[in-house]
Design a protein around this motif. Structure first.
Motif, PDB file in Angstrom:
ATOM      1  N   SER A  21       2.167  -7.864 -13.228  1.00 54.66           N
ATOM      2  CA  SER A  21       3.516  -7.420 -13.563  1.00 54.66           C
ATOM      3  C   SER A  21       3.693  -7.138 -15.048  1.00 54.66           C
ATOM      4  O   SER A  21       4.576  -6.376 -15.414  1.00 54.66           O
ATOM      5  CB  SER A  21       4.537  -8.449 -13.086  1.00 54.66           C
ATOM      6  OG  SER A  21       4.353  -9.666 -13.770  1.00 54.66           O
ATOM      7  N   ARG A  90       6.439   6.189  -7.842  1.00 52.34           N
ATOM      8  CA  ARG A  90       7.191   5.082  -7.240  1.00 52.34           C
ATOM      9  C   ARG A  90       6.429   3.774  -7.335  1.00 52.34           C
ATOM     10  O   ARG A  90       7.031   2.718  -7.529  1.00 52.34           O
ATOM     11  CB  ARG A  90       7.560   5.427  -5.805  1.00 52.34           C
ATOM     12  CG  ARG A  90       8.625   6.511  -5.798  1.00 52.34           C
ATOM     13  CD  ARG A  90       9.198   6.782  -4.461  1.00 52.34           C
ATOM     14  NE  ARG A  90      10.238   7.821  -4.599  1.00 52.34           N
ATOM     15  CZ  ARG A  90      10.648   8.576  -3.623  1.00 52.34           C
ATOM     16  NH1 ARG A  90      10.163   8.400  -2.404  1.00 52.34           N
ATOM     17  NH2 ARG A  90      11.565   9.497  -3.843  1.00 52.34           N
ATOM     18  N   GLU A  91       5.110   3.834  -7.217  1.00 50.15           N
ATOM     19  CA  GLU A  91       4.321   2.610  -7.388  1.00 50.15           C
ATOM     20  C   GLU A  91       4.444   2.107  -8.828  1.00 50.15           C
ATOM     21  O   GLU A  91       4.566   0.907  -9.066  1.00 50.15           O
ATOM     22  CB  GLU A  91       2.863   2.859  -7.027  1.00 50.15           C
ATOM     23  CG  GLU A  91       2.042   1.590  -6.992  1.00 50.15           C
ATOM     24  CD  GLU A  91       0.622   1.801  -6.512  1.00 50.15           C
ATOM     25  OE1 GLU A  91      -0.212   0.912  -6.776  1.00 50.15           O
ATOM     26  OE2 GLU A  91       0.339   2.840  -5.873  1.00 50.15           O
ATOM     27  N   ASP A  94       7.762   0.492  -9.104  1.00 48.37           N
ATOM     28  CA  ASP A  94       7.782  -0.837  -8.483  1.00 48.37           C
ATOM     29  C   ASP A  94       7.310  -1.889  -9.473  1.00 48.37           C
ATOM     30  O   ASP A  94       7.812  -3.007  -9.487  1.00 48.37           O
ATOM     31  CB  ASP A  94       6.888  -0.875  -7.241  1.00 48.37           C
ATOM     32  CG  ASP A  94       7.506  -0.168  -6.049  1.00 48.37           C
ATOM     33  OD1 ASP A  94       8.737   0.084  -6.073  1.00 48.37           O
ATOM     34  OD2 ASP A  94       6.764   0.138  -5.095  1.00 48.37           O
ATOM     35  N   ARG A  95       6.350  -1.523 -10.296  1.00 47.26           N
ATOM     36  CA  ARG A  95       5.819  -2.455 -11.294  1.00 47.26           C
ATOM     37  C   ARG A  95       6.737  -2.595 -12.495  1.00 47.26           C
ATOM     38  O   ARG A  95       6.831  -3.660 -13.091  1.00 47.26           O
ATOM     39  CB  ARG A  95       4.441  -2.002 -11.757  1.00 47.26           C
ATOM     40  CG  ARG A  95       3.421  -2.044 -10.646  1.00 47.26           C
ATOM     41  CD  ARG A  95       2.093  -1.545 -11.129  1.00 47.26           C
ATOM     42  NE  ARG A  95       1.130  -1.484 -10.030  1.00 47.26           N
ATOM     43  CZ  ARG A  95      -0.163  -1.421 -10.202  1.00 47.26           C
ATOM     44  NH1 ARG A  95      -0.667  -1.401 -11.415  1.00 47.26           N
ATOM     45  NH2 ARG A  95      -0.964  -1.354  -9.173  1.00 47.26           N
ATOM     46  N   ASP A  96       7.380  -1.482 -12.882  1.00 44.29           N
ATOM     47  CA  ASP A  96       8.282  -1.495 -14.045  1.00 44.29           C
ATOM     48  C   ASP A  96       9.434  -0.535 -13.768  1.00 44.29           C
ATOM     49  O   ASP A  96       9.313   0.670 -14.015  1.00 44.29           O
ATOM     50  CB  ASP A  96       7.529  -1.073 -15.308  1.00 44.29           C
ATOM     51  CG  ASP A  96       8.417  -1.041 -16.541  1.00 44.29           C
ATOM     52  OD1 ASP A  96       9.559  -1.559 -16.490  1.00 44.29           O
ATOM     53  OD2 ASP A  96       7.977  -0.493 -17.569  1.00 44.29           O
ATOM     54  N   PRO A  97      10.562  -1.034 -13.265  1.00 41.22           N
ATOM     55  CA  PRO A  97      11.684  -0.160 -12.908  1.00 41.22           C
ATOM     56  C   PRO A  97      12.295   0.594 -14.088  1.00 41.22           C
ATOM     57  O   PRO A  97      13.020   1.554 -13.885  1.00 41.22           O
ATOM     58  CB  PRO A  97      12.711  -1.121 -12.299  1.00 41.22           C
ATOM     59  CG  PRO A  97      11.941  -2.333 -11.923  1.00 41.22           C
ATOM     60  CD  PRO A  97      10.790  -2.412 -12.875  1.00 41.22           C
TER      61      PRO A  97
END
Length: 168
Positions: A21, A90-91, A94-97
């Motif tokens: 993350s 999008r991936e 998901d990790r960093d909005p």
């Protein structure tokens, strides 16, 4: 003592999750960095598939390094695979909005697919996060203003046969 192996496994899982993350703040693994440079060179020379291969190899070596997803998305867009590019963006989100490049890139890919309303949603999100003066907002605004590129039929494309009534 019965719980020691379970506690060790849980600690390892949490450490891996934490490292994934927060991967944007670190450098990629050395071999992955070499593959990223190889992919960048291939993309500059117009070898899109070579770039994709190098980026996918870098992702396999260092799956926690999120910026490689943006490079994969860029290469997929150049290859005309906007849907695949949107998946990579999008991936990354998901990790960093709050990844401005991923939001803008996804918006530009949406424009290329003709989904202007969804792209405007990305623009609104960018404007709320970084304002109108950030470069990502300006790039997405310009892409929306230009609109989707018209699709061009190649000489290989065939037109459907027209059925004309025969004279009796």
């Amino acid at each position: 003592m019965r719980f020691a192996p379970a506690a060790a496994a849980l600690s390892l899982a949490l450490a891996l999750t934490a490292s994934v993350s927060w991967s944007a703040d670190r450098a990629p693994a050395p071999h992955a960095a070499a593959l990223l440079a190889q992919g960048d060179a291939a993309l500059r020379h117009g070898d899109v598939q070579g770039a994709i291969d190098a980026y996918e190899s870098a992702l396999a070596i260092d799956p926690g390094y999120a910026p490689v997803l943006l490079k994969l998305a860029e290469a997929a867009r150049k290859d005309g695979l906007q849907g695949k590019a949107i998946g990579y963006y999008r991936e990354a989100l998901d990790r960093d909005p709050r990844n401005f490049a991923a939001i803008a890139g996804e918006g530009e890919a949406l424009v290329e697919r003709g989904a202007l309303e969804k792209a405007r949603g990305n623009l609104a999100k960018l404007e709320s996060l970084c304002g109108q003066s950030c470069p990502e907002t300006a790039a997405l605004t310009a892409a929306i203003a230009a609109g989707p590129k018209p699709r061009i039929l190649t000489a290989d494309a065939t037109m459907p046969e027209s059925k004309s009534p025969q004279a009796n």
